[in-house]
Write a protein that holds these residues in place. Structure first.
Motif, short mmCIF file in Angstrom:
data_model
loop_
_atom_site.label_atom_id
_atom_site.label_comp_id
_atom_site.label_asym_id
_atom_site.label_seq_id
_atom_site.Cartn_x
_atom_site.Cartn_y
_atom_site.Cartn_z
N VAL A 1 -71.81 22.96 -19.12
CA VAL A 1 -70.96 22.01 -19.84
C VAL A 1 -71.79 20.96 -20.58
CG1 VAL A 1 -69.23 20.18 -19.54
CG2 VAL A 1 -69.00 22.34 -18.29
N MET A 2 -72.87 20.52 -19.96
CA MET A 2 -73.69 19.46 -20.56
C MET A 2 -74.44 19.93 -21.80
SD MET A 2 -73.49 16.39 -19.25
CE MET A 2 -75.08 15.66 -19.66
N THR A 3 -74.58 21.24 -22.01
CA THR A 3 -75.22 21.69 -23.25
C THR A 3 -74.38 21.34 -24.48
OG1 THR A 3 -74.19 23.90 -23.12
CG2 THR A 3 -76.36 23.62 -22.08
N GLY A 4 -73.11 21.01 -24.26
CA GLY A 4 -72.24 20.64 -25.37
C GLY A 4 -72.10 19.15 -25.57
N LYS A 5 -72.94 18.36 -24.90
CA LYS A 5 -72.82 16.90 -24.97
C LYS A 5 -73.80 16.26 -25.94
CE LYS A 5 -69.63 16.92 -21.81
NZ LYS A 5 -68.23 16.55 -22.11
N GLY A 6 -74.45 17.06 -26.79
CA GLY A 6 -75.37 16.52 -27.78
C GLY A 6 -76.59 17.40 -27.92
N VAL A 7 -77.25 17.29 -29.11
CA VAL A 7 -78.46 18.08 -29.35
C VAL A 7 -79.58 17.15 -29.81
CG1 VAL A 7 -77.17 20.17 -29.92
CG2 VAL A 7 -77.79 18.59 -31.74
N ARG B 1 -71.37 9.28 -16.61
CA ARG B 1 -69.94 9.10 -16.86
C ARG B 1 -69.14 10.30 -16.37
NH1 ARG B 1 -68.47 10.28 -22.76
NH2 ARG B 1 -68.56 12.37 -21.80
N ASP B 2 -69.58 11.50 -16.73
CA ASP B 2 -68.84 12.70 -16.36
C ASP B 2 -68.88 12.94 -14.85
OD1 ASP B 2 -68.26 13.02 -18.99
OD2 ASP B 2 -69.41 14.87 -19.28
N ARG B 3 -69.98 12.58 -14.21
CA ARG B 3 -70.07 12.74 -12.76
C ARG B 3 -69.04 11.87 -12.06
NH1 ARG B 3 -75.91 12.40 -10.50
NH2 ARG B 3 -75.81 10.35 -11.49
N GLN B 4 -68.83 10.68 -12.55
CA GLN B 4 -67.80 9.81 -11.97
C GLN B 4 -66.41 10.43 -12.15
OE1 GLN B 4 -68.21 5.92 -13.71
NE2 GLN B 4 -70.12 5.46 -12.63
N SER C 1 -66.08 13.37 -9.74
CA SER C 1 -65.92 12.90 -8.37
C SER C 1 -64.50 12.41 -8.13
CB SER C 1 -66.93 11.78 -8.07
OG SER C 1 -68.26 12.28 -8.12
N ALA C 2 -63.95 11.69 -9.11
CA ALA C 2 -62.57 11.22 -8.99
C ALA C 2 -61.61 12.41 -8.96
CB ALA C 2 -62.23 10.29 -10.15
N SER C 3 -61.90 13.44 -9.75
CA SER C 3 -61.06 14.63 -9.76
C SER C 3 -61.11 15.35 -8.42
CB SER C 3 -61.51 15.58 -10.88
OG SER C 3 -60.74 16.75 -10.89
N ILE C 4 -62.28 15.41 -7.81
CA ILE C 4 -62.42 16.04 -6.49
C ILE C 4 -61.60 15.27 -5.46
CG2 ILE C 4 -64.05 16.44 -4.60
CD1 ILE C 4 -66.13 17.15 -6.74
N ARG C 5 -61.70 13.95 -5.48
CA ARG C 5 -60.93 13.14 -4.52
C ARG C 5 -59.44 13.38 -4.68
NH1 ARG C 5 -64.92 9.31 -5.98
NH2 ARG C 5 -63.49 8.28 -7.44
#
Length: 449
Positions: free
Chosen positions: A79-85, A155-158, A161-165
């Motif tokens: 997913v992170m490969t699509g966050k910028g080049v 940002r995405d990790r937060q 994590s919220a989605s997991i909770r």
């Protein structure tokens, strides 16, 4: 023209379109296959109906390759490969918004994700030369020079994590995680992405994982669209050109252990305040490369894959009213994916529903299907086969499966004939080879004790 005649012509035209689609789907689907000097394996189906091309590039870089303490690494890396080049020559860097806008301007799309077995990158573009050239160039940049920006990952990790909770407050999620752990044990197929595993993943982990696993020599590339072999070969070569190239032969990846069969039956009962009890029953099933695959596909349709006409639904739902539905499925992969029976029921009816589901399974494995059930299943599957390949995207999915699992190039051409030859004895024997009703795990969430 009389309105009735006009409607009749419309019906005739619609019928002819459906017939054309059916005949087209029944026609041979020639799959061209070759290996590039880089080692990349390319599979091509020329589809000239629309000026578009769909490409999928697969690598042995799925969740089964995650380090034990960093479950989710493959998925977030993709997913992170699509966050910028990164900047390249006179080309400036692009952040995630600029990258998204660049794809929107082209009317094309490119992105990555990862499942249990593979990391996949998909490109869709019109084949207008000017647009396609720019799409290939942008895909090569995103593919070969991902920025992996730290601020975006934090940002995405937060968010993850919220989605997991939040997900862990739902009984279905709790049941699924407990079930995977019970069926797969310590195998990576049963690993759970947690807040702790996400917290352990760094940008350096992603960069290292990507560098080790995503190489041209490891790529299996499926192409479906309005391109010939020479064009497809050039497109693939350009898309892979900026990936790291190993010196010498392609380095081997370490083997992943196989899923171990269950030693004995086991029940996991999880208390949960819920209006519906969730029930999952199953065990490790089989690999996708197993020669029993089609017999099991037919057999499972009869058991629980056919919706309201399946045995499980008939016995659990129709005859006893214990659930709105009961289902079963196999999930084969590079390793033995689970065979699963699932249902939801009132908490006080869970025990009865489990007894009925187990009885249906045991009887079916012992006796196999009736001739009437077998005919209905084969008629449905064969009749529905054109819908499996009626678009470039669906055809690409099938070609990618052929490439990934090393299936014969004529697999789609022979599929219906092979299904038609399956007998009740074939189904019974395949089910008996793969399933042992006496050794399955049963997971309940929210059932009345």
């Amino acid at each position: 023209m009389h309105p009735f005649a006009w409607k009749s012509l419309h019906r005739l035209a619609a019928w002819l379109l459906l017939l054309g689609a059916w005949v087209g789907a029944r026609a041979a689907i020639p799959i061209q296959h070759w290996q590039q000097p880089s080692g990349a394996q390319v599979y091509l189906v020329e589809s000239r109906s629309i000026p578009m091309v769909d490409i999928q590039i697969d690598f042995d870089a799925g969740g089964r390759r995650d380090p034990p303490d960093k479950t989710g690494l493959a998925s977030v890396t993709a997913v992170m490969t699509g966050k910028g080049v990164l900047a390249h020559g006179d080309q400036p860097p692009l952040d995630e918004n600029q990258l998204s806008e660049a794809w929107a301007d082209l009317g094309a799309g490119f992105g990555g994700d990862a499942g249990s077995d593979r990391m996949s990158f998909s490109l869709r573009s019109l084949t207008d030369p000017a647009l396609l050239d720019r799409a290939i160039e942008l895909a090569a940049r995103q593919f070969g020079e991902p920025a992996f920006p730290l601020a975006v990952w934090e940002r995405d990790r937060q968010r993850m994590s919220a989605s997991i909770r939040e997900a862990n407050t739902r009984p279905g999620t709790v049941a699924g995680k407990a079930y995977d752990h019970a069926v797969y044990g310590s195998h990576p197929y049963g690993a759970e992405v947690t807040e702790a595993s996400l917290a352990a993943i760094s940008i350096e982990d992603m960069q290292r994982f990507f560098r080790v696993h995503v190489m041209p020599c490891r790529a299996r590339v499926s192409v479906v669209g309005d391109v010939d072999r020479a064009q497809a070969d050039a497109i693939v070569a350009r898309m892979l050109a900026r990936l790291p190239q190993p010196q010498g032969s392609c380095p081997a990846l370490p083997p992943v252990p196989e899923v171990q069969p269950l030693a004995a039956a086991r029940t996991v009962a999880i208390p949960f305040e819920s209006a519906q009890a969730h029930v999952l029953i199953g065990e490790p099933g089989y690999k996708r490369s197993d020669p029993d695959h089609l017999a099991l596909l037919v057999g499972n349709y009869i058991l629980g894959g056919g919706g309201l006409v399946s045995r499980l639904s008939t016995e659990v739902r129709e005859k006893r009213g214990l659930s709105y539905g009961a289902y079963s499925y196999f999930s084969p992969g590079l390793h033995a994916g689970a065979f699963t029976i699932g249902l939801q029921t009132r908490p006080d009816q869970a025990a009865q529903a489990i007894v009925v589901a187990r009885e249906v399974l045991a009887r079916y494995v012992a006796e196999g299907p009736t001739q009437a059930e077998l005919k209905a299943a084969k008629d449905y599957l064969i009749g529905g086969f054109p819908l499996r390949i009626d678009s470039n995207r669906k055809l690409l999915d099938n070609v990618a499966a052929i490439a990934w699992h090393g299936l014969p190039l004529d697999y789609l051409d022979t599929w219906t004939a092979k299904v038609a030859r399956i007998t009740a004895a074939d189904v019974r024997a395949a089910m008996q080879r793969k399933l042992d009703p006496a050794r399955m795990v049963t997971v309940t969430v929210g059932a009345t004790p």
